[in-house]
Motif scaffolding. Sequence first.
Motif, PDB file in Angstrom:
ATOM      1  N   TYR A  93       0.826  -1.209   0.000  1.00 39.13           N
ATOM      2  CA  TYR A  93       0.000   0.000   0.000  1.00 39.13           C
ATOM      3  C   TYR A  93       0.856   1.253   0.000  1.00 39.13           C
ATOM      4  CZ  TYR A  93      -4.613  -2.139   0.503  1.00 39.13           C
ATOM      5  OH  TYR A  93      -5.783  -2.808   0.261  1.00 39.13           O
ATOM      6  N   GLY A 125       0.996   4.422  -2.972  1.00 42.33           N
ATOM      7  CA  GLY A 125       0.296   5.645  -2.585  1.00 42.33           C
ATOM      8  C   GLY A 125       0.525   6.818  -3.526  1.00 42.33           C
ATOM      9  N   VAL A 132      -6.851   8.058  -3.286  1.00 37.89           N
ATOM     10  CA  VAL A 132      -5.803   7.862  -2.287  1.00 37.89           C
ATOM     11  C   VAL A 132      -6.340   7.869  -0.858  1.00 37.89           C
ATOM     12  CG1 VAL A 132      -5.146  10.298  -2.027  1.00 37.89           C
ATOM     13  CG2 VAL A 132      -3.430   8.480  -1.696  1.00 37.89           C
ATOM     14  N   ALA A 181      -5.765   4.933   1.809  1.00 38.66           N
ATOM     15  CA  ALA A 181      -5.061   5.233   3.059  1.00 38.66           C
ATOM     16  C   ALA A 181      -5.801   4.679   4.264  1.00 38.66           C
ATOM     17  CB  ALA A 181      -4.872   6.740   3.197  1.00 38.66           C
ATOM     18  N   THR A 216      -4.817   1.147   4.493  1.00 39.27           N
ATOM     19  CA  THR A 216      -3.417   1.021   4.876  1.00 39.27           C
ATOM     20  C   THR A 216      -3.236   1.088   6.382  1.00 39.27           C
ATOM     21  OG1 THR A 216      -2.789   2.121   2.809  1.00 39.27           O
ATOM     22  CG2 THR A 216      -1.084   1.918   4.487  1.00 39.27           C
TER      23      THR A 216
END
Length: 216
Positions: free
Chosen positions: A154, A158, A166, A170, A173
């Motif tokens: 991940y 990014g 994104v 995130a 992640t």
Amino acid sequence: MREQLRLDLEGSDPYGRQREGGPGLPRGRLLRSGLVALGGVVVGTAAGLGVGRRADAAPSRRQDRQILQFLLRLERLQAEFYAAAVNEGQLEGELREFAEVVGAQERRHVELLEERLGAAAGEPPTFDFGEAVANPDRFAETARQVEELGVAAYIGQGANLTPRVVVSVARITSVEARHAAWIADFLGRNPAPRAADKAKTARQVEADVRRTGFVT
């Protein structure tokens, strides 16, 4: 027999060390207070994903789709890995709780990525995890490395995503990082050994997954 997953996370990486001194964080409490509700194998081409670099092209909708497909393949591996371990019936106590909680979240990750991709999600592969899900010790160590690989994948993608995607990525992640911290703590290892995690390119992730032999 499938070999235990081996990533290049050892050696200079402090995740390989045992914790020294003090009892550390209570294992069960480490994630129960912080896990969020959000909750696959890389077997295809990594073209367009910056396989040799972190970001080799300007982000675009086409590249978003390729990256999400790449991440979905990895999430499918994770989700099936935990489901297979629970079904095997060899896990007990906190280790079983970890597999059940994290497995449910990985399935949610799969659903989120499939929803974004629609028809472009494709069909999932089939897996054989062998001793990695039949032996609790092997399961725990493999889970640690699988989660570390997910975090690195991940982070590595990014910068290749457009702003519209994104933020969603995130959010996943951060949960993957919590999974990695939980299993590291269970194994008696430092769950946060450094201030910044490493990234991996799609090509590096693909190579790591191929070495597992989990894809049938």
